[in-house]
Motif scaffolding. Structure first.
Motif, PDB file in Angstrom:
ATOM      1  N   TRP A   1       0.826  -1.204   0.000  1.00  9.88           N
ATOM      2  CA  TRP A   1       0.000   0.000   0.000  1.00  9.88           C
ATOM      3  C   TRP A   1       0.864   1.260   0.000  1.00  9.88           C
ATOM      4  O   TRP A   1       0.528   2.241  -0.670  1.00  9.88           O
ATOM      5  N   LEU A   2       1.972   1.235   0.739  1.00 12.64           N
ATOM      6  CA  LEU A   2       2.873   2.382   0.740  1.00 12.64           C
ATOM      7  C   LEU A   2       3.481   2.601  -0.642  1.00 12.64           C
ATOM      8  O   LEU A   2       3.607   3.744  -1.105  1.00 12.64           O
ATOM      9  N   ARG A   3       3.894   1.515  -1.305  1.00 16.90           N
ATOM     10  CA  ARG A   3       4.433   1.653  -2.665  1.00 16.90           C
ATOM     11  C   ARG A   3       3.371   2.198  -3.617  1.00 16.90           C
ATOM     12  O   ARG A   3       3.652   3.041  -4.470  1.00 16.90           O
ATOM     13  N   LEU A   4       2.135   1.704  -3.459  1.00 12.87           N
ATOM     14  CA  LEU A   4       1.064   2.125  -4.352  1.00 12.87           C
ATOM     15  C   LEU A   4       0.730   3.602  -4.156  1.00 12.87           C
ATOM     16  O   LEU A   4       0.440   4.316  -5.123  1.00 12.87           O
ATOM     17  N   LYS A   5       0.778   4.066  -2.917  1.00 16.09           N
ATOM     18  CA  LYS A   5       0.472   5.469  -2.655  1.00 16.09           C
ATOM     19  C   LYS A   5       1.521   6.402  -3.236  1.00 16.09           C
ATOM     20  O   LYS A   5       1.224   7.555  -3.553  1.00 16.09           O
TER      21      LYS A   5
ATOM     22  N   PRO B   1      -4.312 -17.856   1.436  1.00 19.21           N
ATOM     23  CA  PRO B   1      -3.924 -16.505   1.894  1.00 19.21           C
ATOM     24  C   PRO B   1      -2.542 -16.057   1.422  1.00 19.21           C
ATOM     25  O   PRO B   1      -2.274 -14.859   1.393  1.00 19.21           O
ATOM     26  N   ASN B   2      -1.677 -17.001   1.062  1.00 18.72           N
ATOM     27  CA  ASN B   2      -0.349 -16.647   0.573  1.00 18.72           C
ATOM     28  C   ASN B   2      -0.309 -16.446  -0.938  1.00 18.72           C
ATOM     29  O   ASN B   2       0.764 -16.216  -1.504  1.00 18.72           O
ATOM     30  N   LEU B   3      -1.466 -16.521  -1.585  1.00 20.87           N
ATOM     31  CA  LEU B   3      -1.531 -16.377  -3.037  1.00 20.87           C
ATOM     32  C   LEU B   3      -2.286 -15.128  -3.470  1.00 20.87           C
ATOM     33  O   LEU B   3      -2.497 -14.918  -4.666  1.00 20.87           O
ATOM     34  N   TRP B   4      -2.703 -14.292  -2.511  1.00 16.29           N
ATOM     35  CA  TRP B   4      -3.577 -13.178  -2.865  1.00 16.29           C
ATOM     36  C   TRP B   4      -2.895 -12.166  -3.780  1.00 16.29           C
ATOM     37  O   TRP B   4      -3.541 -11.550  -4.617  1.00 16.29           O
ATOM     38  N   ALA B   5      -1.576 -11.987  -3.625  1.00 19.35           N
ATOM     39  CA  ALA B   5      -0.884 -10.980  -4.452  1.00 19.35           C
ATOM     40  C   ALA B   5      -0.916 -11.341  -5.938  1.00 19.35           C
ATOM     41  O   ALA B   5      -1.363 -10.531  -6.767  1.00 19.35           O
ATOM     42  N   PRO B   6      -0.452 -12.530  -6.364  1.00 20.77           N
ATOM     43  CA  PRO B   6      -0.534 -12.849  -7.802  1.00 20.77           C
ATOM     44  C   PRO B   6      -1.965 -12.957  -8.305  1.00 20.77           C
ATOM     45  O   PRO B   6      -2.238 -12.635  -9.467  1.00 20.77           O
ATOM     46  N   ILE B   7      -2.896 -13.387  -7.451  1.00 22.61           N
ATOM     47  CA  ILE B   7      -4.300 -13.478  -7.868  1.00 22.61           C
ATOM     48  C   ILE B   7      -4.849 -12.087  -8.155  1.00 22.61           C
ATOM     49  O   ILE B   7      -5.542 -11.858  -9.151  1.00 22.61           O
TER      50      ILE B   7
ATOM     51  N   VAL C   1      -3.186  -9.359  -8.976  1.00 15.86           N
ATOM     52  CA  VAL C   1      -2.574  -8.806 -10.184  1.00 15.86           C
ATOM     53  C   VAL C   1      -3.180  -9.441 -11.433  1.00 15.86           C
ATOM     54  O   VAL C   1      -3.483  -8.751 -12.420  1.00 15.86           O
ATOM     55  N   THR C   2      -3.359 -10.752 -11.401  1.00  9.00           N
ATOM     56  CA  THR C   2      -3.946 -11.438 -12.552  1.00  9.00           C
ATOM     57  C   THR C   2      -5.350 -10.929 -12.835  1.00  9.00           C
ATOM     58  O   THR C   2      -5.728 -10.727 -13.993  1.00  9.00           O
ATOM     59  N   PHE C   3      -6.124 -10.708 -11.783  1.00 12.72           N
ATOM     60  CA  PHE C   3      -7.478 -10.194 -11.962  1.00 12.72           C
ATOM     61  C   PHE C   3      -7.459  -8.808 -12.603  1.00 12.72           C
ATOM     62  O   PHE C   3      -8.221  -8.531 -13.537  1.00 12.72           O
ATOM     63  N   SER C   4      -6.583  -7.929 -12.114  1.00 17.25           N
ATOM     64  CA  SER C   4      -6.536  -6.564 -12.626  1.00 17.25           C
ATOM     65  C   SER C   4      -6.092  -6.510 -14.083  1.00 17.25           C
ATOM     66  O   SER C   4      -6.474  -5.598 -14.821  1.00 17.25           O
ATOM     67  N   LEU C   5      -5.274  -7.463 -14.509  1.00 12.53           N
ATOM     68  CA  LEU C   5      -4.829  -7.497 -15.902  1.00 12.53           C
ATOM     69  C   LEU C   5      -5.765  -8.301 -16.797  1.00 12.53           C
ATOM     70  O   LEU C   5      -5.734  -8.163 -18.023  1.00 12.53           O
ATOM     71  N   ASN C   6      -6.598  -9.138 -16.191  1.00 10.25           N
ATOM     72  CA  ASN C   6      -7.530  -9.941 -16.978  1.00 10.25           C
ATOM     73  C   ASN C   6      -8.755  -9.139 -17.401  1.00 10.25           C
ATOM     74  O   ASN C   6      -9.327  -9.387 -18.473  1.00 10.25           O
TER      75      ASN C   6
ATOM     76  N   SER D   1       0.933  -0.992 -12.115  1.00  5.34           N
ATOM     77  CA  SER D   1       1.302  -0.360 -10.838  1.00  5.34           C
ATOM     78  C   SER D   1       1.051  -1.296  -9.672  1.00  5.34           C
ATOM     79  O   SER D   1       1.856  -1.364  -8.730  1.00  5.34           O
ATOM     80  N   LEU D   2      -0.046  -2.028  -9.732  1.00  3.49           N
ATOM     81  CA  LEU D   2      -0.348  -2.980  -8.664  1.00  3.49           C
ATOM     82  C   LEU D   2       0.674  -4.093  -8.629  1.00  3.49           C
ATOM     83  O   LEU D   2       1.110  -4.523  -7.548  1.00  3.49           O
ATOM     84  N   ARG D   3       1.104  -4.563  -9.778  1.00  3.38           N
ATOM     85  CA  ARG D   3       2.133  -5.606  -9.831  1.00  3.38           C
ATOM     86  C   ARG D   3       3.448  -5.103  -9.249  1.00  3.38           C
ATOM     87  O   ARG D   3       4.111  -5.826  -8.490  1.00  3.38           O
ATOM     88  N   ASP D   4       3.834  -3.877  -9.564  1.00  2.91           N
ATOM     89  CA  ASP D   4       5.061  -3.310  -9.006  1.00  2.91           C
ATOM     90  C   ASP D   4       4.960  -3.131  -7.494  1.00  2.91           C
ATOM     91  O   ASP D   4       5.934  -3.336  -6.772  1.00  2.91           O
TER      92      ASP D   4
END
Length: 338
Positions: free
Chosen positions: A41-45, A251-257, A259-264, A327-330
């Motif tokens: 969240w800090l990186r995204l802001k 719960p340990n897979l939420w980050a790639p999920i 990102v995949t959703f946002s790009l899909n 941006s979310l992936r980064d």
């Protein structure tokens, strides 16, 4: 000289009644560890692109949700026709396709419909189809990927074979063959299609073909996580399969999920628009961006503003999703320098 609080060289010494200086200083400063989500969240802001694209997505979402309210305030519906704004050849009167105080983006040639309200409702249709299909796609892909990666063996082999088989199908050729057959099975030659049938049919087709990418990604992540200590501890404590899959691994897979959703979503928006452009997607009278662009192709020379308006809206919507996904992936990448 020494006393109870000062050492031989005048340095202050902590007594048993007071905490060490470093502990009290740390407590006063309130320095706490941050979770991966807080760091993301800090990186995204700090990412200006994320703020710009996120604001654009929020604007598009609000416009799509508030389409009935916009129709009421604007005073024109997506099916209203204004024949008095067309000349004898069906072309809009005035400049830039009939732009005026009554029709902010002009009127549609031959049909005389207001282009602004067509775009508002067309964006609503595109987002509804794409978001629903993306959500169902992610759910199906996560379940298949997490089961294949954790169980391995024959289950993994069968699901991997199913994934490869689905990827081998040419998507658009399948759509050209499947959609007319599905329509013919439900409606006769003279029957009127329900307005909900084509969107639902497209969602089903998208889910059938797009789950493979999220399934492969999740499977690869699970292969690296299934031998970790927390999974071994859960198995040793007698946890069932469902608990390990969805309470320990998921719960340990939420980050790639995420990102995949946002790009899909932008990929599905483009696919839906392409199918409607080709005539096998959303049909009249439901407004749609792809069909609006298809209708404008015949008027590129006489009314270029009509083509540019629909094309720019679709371009801006897809670009905003892609930029926010990048941006979310980064932000979720712990090795990111941004």
């Amino acid at each position: 000289m020494t006393d109870g609080a000062t050492g031989p060289v005048g340095l202050k010494v902590s007594t048993p009644d007071e905490p060490p200086a470093d502990v009290s200083t740390t407590a006063e400063k309130g320095i706490l560890g941050r979770s991966p989500g807080q760091l993301a969240w800090l990186r995204l802001k700090r990412d200006r692109t994320a703020w710009f694209s996120g604001g654009a997505l929020l604007f598009f979402a609000l416009v799509a949700i508030a389409a009935p309210l916009i129709e009421r305030v604007y005073g024109k519906g997506p099916l209203d026709r204004f024949s008095d704004k067309l000349d004898g050849n069906g072309n809009p009167l005035g400049y830039l396709g009939g732009v005026s105080s009554e029709h902010w983006l002009g009127v549609q040639p031959r049909l005389g419909r207001d282009i602004l309200i067509q775009i508002v409702y067309g964006m609503r249709t595109s987002l509804l189809v794409a978001l629903t299909a993306a959500l169902l796609t992610i759910m199906l892909g996560v379940v298949i990927g997490i089961v294949a990666g954790y169980l391995g063996g024959k289950v993994d082999a069968v699901l991997s074979w199913l994934t490869d088989l689905t990827l081998a199908f040419p998507f658009y050729i399948f759509c050209f063959a499947f959609v007319p057959i599905a329509v013919a099975q439900r409606y006769g030659p003279t029957d009127q299609e329900a307005s909900w049938f084509r969107p639902v049919l497209l969602i089903v087709v998208f889910v059938l073909f797009n789950w493979t990418y999220s399934a492969r990604l999740v499977r690869g992540q699970v292969l690296t996580l299934r031998e970790r200590e927390f999974v071994e501890a859960a198995r040793a404590s007698g946890a069932g399969l469902g608990h390990v899959l969805f309470r320990q691994l998921l719960p340990n897979l939420w980050a790639p999920i995420l990102v995949t959703f946002s790009l899909n979503v932008p990929a599905l928006i483009t696919a839906e628009a392409a199918l409607s452009f080709l005539g096998i997607g959303i049909l009249e009278p439901t407004p749609d961006l792809g069909r609006l662009i298809a209708d404008s192709v015949n008027y590129v020379r006489d009314d270029p503003a009509f083509t540019l308006t629909g094309g720019f809206t679709l371009f801006a919507l897809v670009l905003a999703f892609n930029l926010f996904g990048d941006s979310l992936r980064d932000a979720l990448d712990p090795k990111s320098d941004r």
